[in-house]
Every structure is written in structure tokens, then in C-alpha cells.
Design an enzyme around this catalytic site. Sequence first.
Site, PDB file in Angstrom:
ATOM      1  N   ASP A  77       0.863  -1.182   0.000  1.00 13.98           N
ATOM      2  CA  ASP A  77       0.000   0.000   0.000  1.00 13.98           C
ATOM      3  C   ASP A  77       0.902   1.235   0.000  1.00 13.98           C
ATOM      4  OD1 ASP A  77      -3.027   0.915   0.694  1.00 13.98           O
ATOM      5  OD2 ASP A  77      -1.568   2.254   1.634  1.00 13.98           O
TER       6      ASP A  77
ATOM      7  N   HIS B  10      -3.948  14.423  -9.933  1.00  8.58           N
ATOM      8  CA  HIS B  10      -4.212  13.014 -10.184  1.00  8.58           C
ATOM      9  C   HIS B  10      -3.320  12.442 -11.289  1.00  8.58           C
ATOM     10  CE1 HIS B  10      -7.663  12.379  -7.543  1.00  8.58           C
ATOM     11  NE2 HIS B  10      -8.004  13.641  -7.822  1.00  8.58           N
TER      12      HIS B  10
ATOM     13  N   ASP C  58      -1.186   9.071 -10.989  1.00 12.35           N
ATOM     14  CA  ASP C  58      -1.151   7.961 -11.957  1.00 12.35           C
ATOM     15  C   ASP C  58       0.279   7.609 -12.328  1.00 12.35           C
ATOM     16  OD1 ASP C  58      -3.890   7.903 -11.937  1.00 12.35           O
ATOM     17  OD2 ASP C  58      -4.150   8.958 -13.850  1.00 12.35           O
TER      18      ASP C  58
ATOM     19  N   GLU D  25      -4.470   2.453  -4.569  1.00 12.44           N
ATOM     20  CA  GLU D  25      -3.019   2.423  -4.389  1.00 12.44           C
ATOM     21  C   GLU D  25      -2.540   1.112  -3.755  1.00 12.44           C
ATOM     22  OE1 GLU D  25      -4.627   4.746  -0.756  1.00 12.44           O
ATOM     23  OE2 GLU D  25      -5.193   4.345  -2.836  1.00 12.44           O
TER      24      GLU D  25
END
Length: 416
Positions: A252, A265, A269, A295
Site C-alpha cells: 500500500d 491526479h 497515476d 493504491e
Amino acid sequence: MDILTGLMIWAAEALTLAVLLCSRWYYERDRFYLSWGSGFALHGIGVILVALRGDIPDFVSIQIANTLVLAGVGLWIAGLLQFDRKPVEAYIAIPALLWVAGMFLYPIRENFAHRVALHNVATMVGHAIMIYILLRNHGASKMTRRVLAAFISVQFCANGVVAVLVVAGEAKTIGASPHSAWLLFPAAVCLIAIVMTGAKLLTERSEEKLKTLAVTDPLTGVLNRRGLIDEFHALRKLVNEEKPLIAFLHFDLDSFKQINDRCGHQAGDTVLIAFSQVGQTSMRGRGFFGRMGGEEFASILRVGDMIEAASIAEAIRLTLKRQTIVTGEHNITVTVSAGIALAAAETADLDLLLSTADRALYTAKDGGRDRTAIDTGTDASVVPAVDRQGEDEAPTDVRASHQVAALKRMASLGKR
């Protein structure tokens, strides 16, 4: 039907296929469609020029026409290479170059039978290359590729027979040759068979592509949750006495929401893609890496013991930590936490591995993030890390040996 009419019909069929294939390329943008379409276009134009012999200059109806036909064969070869995702090599030009070289030889250039023989030999070389490309690939559609190679082999043999008969009969023109039918009949039959087999090959490729999309994450290109589940079942069935355990590594990314909020964002990505590349590279030949969602990522692999699983997770964690991800105006350094669960392959249960690895991951998060935790059977413990031992003055190999020793102590506790 005379041979010239047959040539015009053949050319019309080739040009029709060219239009269909180029249209397919326009919508799907797969380069092999364009190569095959262009190949049929050149082939058809060349055949038309041959059929117009006597109405147009001989140089056009002989040298240029046959060069176009054989260049079309080269483009068919290029399409096969692109279909197999291989680079297009210079040898695709061999059929056309054989013809061009022959035209510099007077005995061939000035003799109809010799020209026909040379054209057929050059075509045979192109067919031989196509057969080799089709048979060397042992992946999906193996049987269809063999059938397609068989039909091309029939055409290969027909070209050889034509070359021999034309030279033996000392033919003077296409129409006057006693073996004119040999120039078209096998080609017409094989064309139909090749088109049908090729269509089946394309259908199988589309089905394979859909299967791949179903198990692949569209952003990162790694496996998705479904893909990981499929690989888990495959690993369970794998017989490997040296690696009797299945390890589930749950990753994570730390503080990922802050990256999205601070950098956007698109930067987020980029981080996801960068970590996917790290994980996939680390798993190459060892196991499988995928994105669980958001994630969260995971790896599934066969290992010999706890130490091996922890070492791989730590290698991924440290590789990401030491990497600067450049996106737009931002230079991002990101860390990841990992949780590890282990189970004997023959009794491994995916749901149990998921929940156990998730518990270990929470332990790593609660311990300060940027850590790896491993389930030892009774609880989850943070793995000793070489980058957090307060021994920066010690050589790397010394810190690594301390980590291995600590992992061995953890492994012995897990077996009690």
C-alpha cells in the site's frame, strides 16, 4: 476463361482485400493490417500491369510490375512479424531484390521462361520465410498457424512446379504457355484457404486480447485482482519441492492521497505506473505482481521460507524509496508499506492469505509506514530493515547480515 482475364480477376480480389485490411487498420491501428493491406495493394497493381503487357511499355509490365508483386510478398512477411510483435527485419526485401538482381543478367532479362522461373523462385523464397515465421511461434493459435503454413507450402510447391514446367517447355508468352493454368489455379485455391485461415487467426488473436484485457489493469498494465486470483490457483497446482510455500505480499503506497491533492491526479497515476514497473521487474521469473485497486498492490509467488518472502518485499520497498519519480514540475519520492502472509501451497486459501496479509500491512502502517511486516502465525511483526538500524556507519553487507539474522529469529518464533 483466358489467362489474362484470370489475372485481372486475381488483381481485383487482391485489391479488394487491400481495401478491407487498410480499413481495419484505420479503425484498430494495428500495423500488421496496414502491412498486409499494402502488400495486397502492390500485388494487385503489379498483376494488373502484367496483364496489360503489350498495351503499356515492356519495362513497366515486366520489371516494375514484378517488382511490385514481390514487394507485396515482402510486406506480407512484415505483417507476420508485426503480428508476432517482432521487429521488421531487412530480409523482407529479399524476394524483390532477387528479381531486381536477375534483371541485370541478360540471359534472364531477355528470356520469358527464365523471367517466369526467376519470379516463381523469388516468390518461393518469400513463402519459405512466411512458413518459418508461422512455425517458429509456439504460443497461442499453434494449430491455426500450422494450417496456414500448410496452405502456403502448397503454393510454394506450385510455384516450383511452374518454374520447372515453364523452363522445360520454353514458353514464349503467358497466354501461349501450355501450363498457363498452373499460374493461377493453385494460387486461387490457396488464396481462399489462406484468407479463411488468416481470418481464424485474427479471431483467435482478438479473443486472446479480450482475455488479456479481462485480467489486466488498464492504467498500469499489470495484472488486476482477477488476474492475480487466476495466477494464485495456477501456483497452487505447481509442483516445486524447493519452494513449498505460497507468499502473498500486500503493498500500500504511503500517503498517496496527499500526492494526489498536492500534485494532481496525473502525478498520482505516474506514481502508480512507476511502482508497477518496480514490482513487475522485481517479480520477473519469481512470481506475479498486480494492482488490487486504488493504491493497493500485491504479489503472489512460491518461496522456500519466510526469509525469502521478506527479502523480496524489502527489495521492492527499498527500490521505490530510493527512486525519484519525475512528473511535470514535480519530483516525487514515495514510500510503500507491505504485509506478508505465507501458507503451504497444497492447503493455501486465498481469502485467508488476503486477511492475514492485510493484518500484517496494518501492523506496518501502525509501525510508522515505509515498513514490511510479516505474519508469524500468532501475530504480525515488523521486519528488521537495513535502512533503519542506526548502523549507518556499518557497511551494507554487515547491515544486511544483521537483517537476515533477525529474520531467522522471527522465522523460528513463527514455527513454535
